[in-house]
Structures are given as C-alpha cells and as structure tokens.
Design a protein around this motif. Structure first.
Motif, short mmCIF file in Angstrom:
data_model
loop_
_atom_site.label_atom_id
_atom_site.label_comp_id
_atom_site.label_asym_id
_atom_site.label_seq_id
_atom_site.Cartn_x
_atom_site.Cartn_y
_atom_site.Cartn_z
N GLY A 8 0.83 -1.21 0.00
CA GLY A 8 0.00 0.00 0.00
C GLY A 8 0.86 1.25 0.00
N HIS A 10 19.11 -6.47 -13.04
CA HIS A 10 18.01 -7.36 -13.40
C HIS A 10 18.60 -8.66 -13.92
CE1 HIS A 10 14.60 -9.12 -15.49
NE2 HIS A 10 13.84 -8.35 -14.73
N PHE A 54 17.75 -8.48 -17.88
CA PHE A 54 17.93 -7.26 -18.67
C PHE A 54 19.18 -6.47 -18.30
CE2 PHE A 54 13.17 -7.77 -18.38
CZ PHE A 54 13.06 -8.38 -19.62
N GLU A 85 10.99 0.30 -24.08
CA GLU A 85 12.24 0.09 -24.82
C GLU A 85 13.35 -0.34 -23.86
OE1 GLU A 85 12.80 3.78 -27.22
OE2 GLU A 85 12.35 2.37 -28.84
N VAL A 106 15.60 4.11 -23.46
CA VAL A 106 14.77 4.95 -22.58
C VAL A 106 15.61 6.13 -22.10
CG1 VAL A 106 13.39 5.05 -20.46
CG2 VAL A 106 13.36 2.97 -21.86
#
Ligand code: AP5
Ligand code: ZN
Length: 217
Positions: free
Chosen positions: A57, A138, A141, A200, A205
């Motif tokens: 939250g 990542h 990536f 992208e 980016v």
C-alpha cells in the motif's frame, strides 16, 4: 531544477533517475529509498511505514511529505532534484507545489514512464540491488558480473526487496492505478507533462529521457 518521474512500480524510475543524476549532476531523491532507510533505522516513521510497504500500500501522506521536506532541505539538493516515486497522491502533489512556491523553485517536467502491466511484473521479479552502492540490476535485462558482483563498486552483496513478491506487486500496481495515475492529468493540466516510452531497452529509454531533460533544463 525539479524533475518528477511518474510511473508504476518497475517502470524504471530508479534506473533512469540514477543515470540522470550522473549525467546532469541533479540529486536522485527516492521516497522509497528514504522509507526503506527509515525502516532499517527503526525510526518511529519507519515502524509505521513497514507494515504498509510490506502489504504494497501507500504510506501516509503525512509521513512521506515530512521525509521529503526534510531531505529537500539538505544542501546537496539546492542545485536540483529528480523526484523518484514522489508525489504519488494528489495531496502530495499539492504539498510539493506549496513547498516549491515557498522556495521560489518550479517543476521543469513531470516525466511519465509508460509500460504495460506484464512488463512491470517481469522487471520487478528479476530485480536486485547492490548493498554497497545502490546500483540496480536485473537477472535478464541488466545482469551483474559473474558471482553476483556489482559492476560499479565490486561488492558481492546484492539484495532483493521484501515487497517484490508476486502478491505484493499486484497491490502496488492497484495502488498506482487508483492513487498515482491521476497525477498524469494533474501535471498535464499544469503544462509540465512529458511522456516517454519505457517499454524500450534501458539505454534507449535513457536517450529519450535526455532529450526531454535537455529541452526543459
Ligand atoms: P518505491 O521504492 O518507490 O518502489 P516503486 O514505485 O514500486 O518502484 P520500483 O522501485 O519498484 O520500480 P522503479 O520504477 O524504480 O524500477 P527500477 O528502475 O528499479 O516504493 C516502495 C514502497 O514505498 C511503495 O510501495 C510505498 O509503500 C512506499 N512509498 C514510496 N514512495 C511513496 C510515496 N510518495 N507515498 C506513499 N508511499 C510511498 O527497475 C525495475 C527492474 O527492471 C530493475 O531490475 C531494472 O534493472 C529493470 N529495468 C529498468 N528499466 C528497464 C528497461 N527499460 N528494460 C528492461 N528492464 C528494465
Ligand atoms: Zn555496487
């Protein structure tokens, strides 16, 4: 200068903010990082924030605005900041407007990083962060060096966030759509909205981000 990065969890706000920080000498100010530091330090605000963050939250506006104001007062923020993960509600956006009005600053751009919900889940589930320098990685990536070593500082301690579990990610995404997405209209109305295709690859980016930033700085 004040740049705002808007986007759902996993859009790449932290990744791009760190790149902009290096390139333009602005300071990345992540309310998520500040809150995680408060949790780790066991402060009163951190204690209140922890349960909310673990559930995916949003932490109360009161706590987040106080933390943000406190950090904005630091001397290193005077040249300009990249707000990563703030504001996230209309109340926070109005508090930021009031704060900037009182210091004679203005918002140069609110940059919306657009991604689809599936990409977001994939990005978050493969994420790790260097405990030494905060660099993000990542699994697919942007892999770290062999042995899970940070390519930037050489630390071999990469951590995963407690709120990056699949169940929590769904709640975070829900909170984004309900409470944060309306800010796209808010900043559109204010005439400072810029949009970037964040589907992208990271460097592409970053190129889009730079061309936006160079038109507004
Ligand atoms: P916060 O820490 O702000 O998390 P978030 O908004 O959920 O964003 P993330 O950090 O998950 O994603 P990101 O967009 O930075 O993506 P990243 O660059 O890491 O907030 C955490 C919690 O704190 C909230 O849930 C809330 O409880 C609380 N909170 C914080 N601020 C608050 C506020 N203002 N008000 C109330 N509560 C607040 O990238 C993700 C991964 O993808 C990485 O592994 C990266 O390497 C990879 N990646 C990045 N870009 C690409 C690309 N283009 N292609 C492929 N992979 C990519
Ligand atoms: Zn590192």
């Amino acid at each position: 200068a004040v740049l705002i990065l808007l986007g759902p969890p996993g859009a790449g706000k932290g990744t791009q903010a760190r790149m902009l920080q290096e390139k333009y000498g602005l300071v990345q100010l992540s309310t998520g990082d500040l809150l995680r530091a408060a949790v780790a330090a066991g402060t009163e605000a951190g204690k209140q924030a922890k349960a909310v963050m673990d559930a995916g939250g949003l932490v109360s506006d009161e706590i987040v605005i106080a933390i943000l104001k406190d950090r904005m007062n630091d001397a290193d923020c005077k040249n300009g900041v990249i707000l990563d993960g703030f504001p996230r509600t209309t109340v926070q956006a109005k508090a930021l407007d009031a704060l900037l009005a009182s210091t004679g600053q203005r918002i140069n751009a609110a940059i919306s990083l657009q991604v689809n919900d599936e990409a977001m889940v994939e990005r978050i589930s493969g994420r790790s962060t260097c405990a030494g320098c905060g660099e993000g990685y990542h699994d697919t990536f942007k892999p770290p060096l062999p042995g899970d070593t940070c390519a930037k500082c050489g630390s071999a301690e990469l951590t995963r966030r407690a709120d990056d579990r699949a169940e929590t990610v769904a709640s975070r995404l829900e909170a984004y759509h309900a409470q944060t997405e309306p800010l796209i209209t808010y900043y559109g109305d204010a005439g400072v909205l810029q949009t970037v295709d964040a589907m992208e690859e990271i460097n592409r980016v970053a190129t889009q981000m730079s061309s936006v930033v160079e038109t507004v700085l």
